[in-house]
Design an enzyme around this catalytic site. Structure first.
Site, short mmCIF file in Angstrom:
data_model
loop_
_atom_site.label_atom_id
_atom_site.label_comp_id
_atom_site.label_asym_id
_atom_site.label_seq_id
_atom_site.Cartn_x
_atom_site.Cartn_y
_atom_site.Cartn_z
N CYS A 102 25.92 -16.12 41.11
CA CYS A 102 26.83 -17.16 41.60
C CYS A 102 27.85 -16.60 42.59
CB CYS A 102 27.49 -17.85 40.42
SG CYS A 102 28.19 -19.47 40.82
N HIS A 107 23.38 -18.65 35.41
CA HIS A 107 24.26 -18.16 34.37
C HIS A 107 23.52 -18.25 33.03
CE1 HIS A 107 27.84 -18.17 36.94
NE2 HIS A 107 27.50 -19.37 37.37
#
Length: 247
Positions: free
Chosen positions: A95, A195
């Site tokens: 990310c 994630h």
């Protein structure tokens, strides 16, 4: 005993959605094989000799966290880290960390924030937040398999010709919600939006990264000792099936 060194980039600033679990997974799967893994936190102001590092992890963070470490990343760590990546350092970036390894991030206000430029990607802020479970199909040289994680990002990351996609999106949004790709690979550096934590859910990728680091440190003949992952793989299959049923 074989030993590896892992640099954990900005652990206090870049650690959302359980990203620290990726370091724990690497440590545990090394430990269970008798491989010593030294984890070295890299905080703003720290000096590190990147030629001594075998693996690096760069997690996600909020915009405020990214702003606090960007200058340090580019000016202090940038030259050594870029050179190490060109020398096949094994990197996993998630990310915000993935975005910062690219060329730039264009914000909602039109401000262009510089990145490290180690990966040929750039990111543009989007109006839609891309949230939910994601499955991508990857092939890292041993046949295709499915990687599962959780994404939560508004940045849309686009690939240049200098990277290849990590995988094809089967469920979820992926890097930009448009081209069907999830994540990018350059040499031994991997970036994506998964994630969850990513590595505890996907032991195949964990072992792939460890294997790359061992061969880089000890030579092409270095072999990764076998290690069962039956429970992790069973959980992965259930999650993949559950996500794909909703597509």
């Amino acid at each position: 005993m074989m030993a590896l060194r892992l640099a954990h980039l900005y652990p206090d600033h870049m650690n959302v959605y359980g990203d620290r679990g990726n370091v724990i997974a690497l440590r545990q799967r090394c430990l269970r094989r008798g491989i010593a893994l030294e984890v070295i936190p890299v905080n703003p102001g720290d000096t590190i000799d990147w030629t001594t590092i075998d693996l690096a992890f760069f997690g996600g963070g909020q915009d405020s966290g990214q702003a606090l470490i960007t200058t340090d990343l580019i000016e202090r760590q940038g030259p050594g880290l870029r050179a190490a990546i060109e020398n096949d350092l094994v990197v996993l970036a998630i990310c915000g960390g993935y975005q910062l390894l690219g060329h730039y991030f264009l914000t909602h206000t039109g401000e262009r924030l510089p990145g490290l430029g180690a990966l040929d990607v750039h990111t543009i802020a989007g109006k839609q937040r891309m949230i939910g479970n994601i499955v991508i199909e990857v092939d890292l040289g041993q046949g295709p398999w499915r990687l599962v994680g959780f994404e939560n990002h508004s940045g849309r990351t686009f690939h240049g010709s200098g990277v290849k996609p990590l995988g094809k999106v089967l469920a979820g949004y992926g890097d930009n919600g448009q081209d069907g790709w999830g994540g990018a690979i350059y040499r031994n550096a991997f970036g994506c939006y998964l994630h969850g934590s990513l590595l505890p859910k996907n032991p195949q990728l964990t072992d792939h990264l460890i294997g790359l680091a061992l061969r880089r440190r000890y030579g092409a003949s270095a072999e990764l000792p076998p290690l069962s992952a039956e429970r992790e793989l069973a959980a992965q299959r259930v999650m993949v099936q559950r996500v794909l049923r909703r597509v």
